[in-house]
Design a protein around this motif. Sequence first.
Motif, PDB file in Angstrom:
ATOM      1  N   HIS A  25       8.047  11.898  54.334  1.00  0.00           N
ATOM      2  CA  HIS A  25       8.519  13.008  53.507  1.00  0.00           C
ATOM      3  C   HIS A  25       9.411  13.968  54.297  1.00  0.00           C
ATOM      4  O   HIS A  25      10.529  14.285  53.880  1.00  0.00           O
ATOM      5  CB  HIS A  25       7.334  13.766  52.924  1.00  0.00           C
ATOM      6  CG  HIS A  25       7.727  14.872  51.991  1.00  0.00           C
ATOM      7  ND1 HIS A  25       8.326  14.644  50.771  1.00  0.00           N
ATOM      8  CD2 HIS A  25       7.630  16.226  52.103  1.00  0.00           C
ATOM      9  CE1 HIS A  25       8.567  15.791  50.156  1.00  0.00           C
ATOM     10  NE2 HIS A  25       8.156  16.769  50.949  1.00  0.00           N
ATOM     11  N   PRO A  65      11.203  11.302  48.493  1.00  0.00           N
ATOM     12  CA  PRO A  65      10.384  12.000  47.499  1.00  0.00           C
ATOM     13  C   PRO A  65       9.056  11.258  47.304  1.00  0.00           C
ATOM     14  O   PRO A  65       8.915  10.089  47.689  1.00  0.00           O
ATOM     15  CB  PRO A  65      11.241  11.929  46.239  1.00  0.00           C
ATOM     16  CG  PRO A  65      12.106  10.739  46.426  1.00  0.00           C
ATOM     17  CD  PRO A  65      12.361  10.617  47.896  1.00  0.00           C
ATOM     18  N   LYS A 118       0.594  12.771  47.028  1.00  0.00           N
ATOM     19  CA  LYS A 118       0.600  14.235  46.940  1.00  0.00           C
ATOM     20  C   LYS A 118      -0.607  14.829  47.653  1.00  0.00           C
ATOM     21  O   LYS A 118      -0.508  15.835  48.354  1.00  0.00           O
ATOM     22  CB  LYS A 118       0.599  14.656  45.471  1.00  0.00           C
ATOM     23  CG  LYS A 118       1.919  14.423  44.759  1.00  0.00           C
ATOM     24  CD  LYS A 118       1.808  14.864  43.308  1.00  0.00           C
ATOM     25  CE  LYS A 118       3.099  14.567  42.541  1.00  0.00           C
ATOM     26  NZ  LYS A 118       2.966  14.854  41.103  1.00  0.00           N
ATOM     27  N   SER A 139       1.137   7.921  43.198  1.00  0.00           N
ATOM     28  CA  SER A 139       1.815   9.162  43.585  1.00  0.00           C
ATOM     29  C   SER A 139       0.822  10.290  43.838  1.00  0.00           C
ATOM     30  O   SER A 139       1.024  11.128  44.734  1.00  0.00           O
ATOM     31  CB  SER A 139       2.802   9.589  42.496  1.00  0.00           C
ATOM     32  OG  SER A 139       3.896   8.713  42.447  1.00  0.00           O
ATOM     33  N   THR A 198       6.462  22.071  48.262  1.00  0.00           N
ATOM     34  CA  THR A 198       7.352  22.967  49.002  1.00  0.00           C
ATOM     35  C   THR A 198       7.018  24.413  48.703  1.00  0.00           C
ATOM     36  O   THR A 198       7.874  25.227  48.449  1.00  0.00           O
ATOM     37  CB  THR A 198       8.805  22.689  48.649  1.00  0.00           C
ATOM     38  OG1 THR A 198       8.945  22.811  47.231  1.00  0.00           O
ATOM     39  CG2 THR A 198       9.234  21.314  49.087  1.00  0.00           C
TER      40      THR A 198
END
Lengths: 187, 371
Positions: A136, A142, A158, A154, B2
């Motif tokens: 990342h 992504p 995360k 995913s 972020t």
Amino acid sequence: MEQPVQREVVEAARRGDHEAFEVLATTAGDRLYAIAYLILRDRQRAEDAVQEALVHAWRDLPGLRDIDRFDAWLRRLLINACADEGRQRRRWSTEVRMIRSEPSIDDDAGSLADRDQLERGFRRLKPEQRTVVVLHFYVGLPVPEIAETLGIPSGTVKSRLHYATELLRAALEADARGGVAANGQPA
Amino acid sequence: MTQDRSVDERISAWLLDEAPEQLPDRVLRATFERTYGSRQRRRFLGRRKIGMLRITPALVAVGAAAIVIAVVGVMLFPRSGPTVGGNPSPSPSASPTISTPPGSGASPAPIALGGEVAISRIVDGNTDIYLISADGSHAERLTTDPAVDGMPTWSPNGKTLLFTRTTSMDPELSDVYSIDIATHKELRLTSGGGRHAGPLMTPDGKRIVYDRSPSAPGFHVMNSDGSNDRLAYAIHDDQWTLQGSWASSTGVYAKHGDFDLLVVDIDTGSVTTVVSGGAPLGDVALSPDGTTFAFRSRRGQGGVFLMDTDGTAYQPVLTTYVKGPIGWAPDGKDLILAQPDGWLWVVSLDGTTSVRWTEGISSAWRPSPSG
């Protein structure tokens, strides 16, 4: 390299052309090496991982269905090779690595402190967390592409990324509060 | 991901700063020699001219054109090449101190050692355990699971093989299995998640010691059927590794860090130092007669060395980088070494003769079946 050109080269390598494979391996080598080193934190094992990935790439290239996915496919081979390297040793990154004590010309106190804290924090991450951090923050992938590379959901990416980032953030904040204890734990 | 740009940017900057710039040419050279062999094409002389294409923008267009020309040339004038996807042809090793013997593919080069060996080998991307005869007359695939099967060790009677099965790409998720050689029946001996690895059966064949983490980390002992698992020696850092040899009926060799070789008693939990503070120690293997250690070391340019079991009589065998586990041939006169080229080599103790034997990443010689 222009994508159409790479496509031609991949196609040629897939048919068994040595020069074409050499171009691909040489072009990708530095990038693969950097990724492997950042994950494994050991140059010798990173070299071995790159070599394994490239050898497997040569062997398995005829089975690559979508040659436009060559880069992602090669990255996945590398990640698998890094995992294999980890198995060679009891754990990843158990070697003592000297942290630079002499600042370089463009170092300032802040960046030097960052390096020390991030180094310590990174070494506390699990292998799968390191992998997502590198993919990342260094490769710039992504979340969905990391998930595809690693073959995991995913949500898992995360989660790993969140946990790893929080740990690294804590390491940096511990430094801001006055350094770390001798055992590497936040003071 | 972020929420805090500052932290993200500091991580990115650190990774960029840490990343090495160039893969050494010798790695590419060794890779190409492994894939299609130097005898079948010109030697790779270095890649910096190609590398310039990437680091000098003005040359990108010229480079791309050259690549197109090369590809077109390949299409117009195809050459006969090796079968892509097959086993690599034998080729000189990247190591300057090991010569290339005759032999081909995964078939072992004949060596006069006799007996059978369990080998962990990658075939078509699948790592499994194979049982082969040293002379190449017999080969048998023992495991077929898509998982990675490695670290084979034998029961003292040679009837059962222990191994570690890693079920995902995460090396921290693995279990210990046994397989009956006669029936090929597998038995999973550990469970519950985490890492269970490096099984080693006690000299009396009744128990198994293995390495476990992160839950109850340490060396565990269980019966040979997986029952009565208990923590024999707790470890508090990740520097401990079992070394695959027994110093006594209950004392197993283990290494801590790069310099300390110790014996851990699995019944009492006591630890005795064998060697400390000498040469950096990689994997350590005890000779069949129990008098000599062979070990990898990163001392100097790296290599394989011998020393007596008290840490004296230090003697080099090879001064070349050796990657994986070290084993002894049953006659105690040769070592089995894993090389970075993915092959196992048989090397005499004085380092004067070497045979590039067969493909594999680890091996264990089978004791003569008895009982």
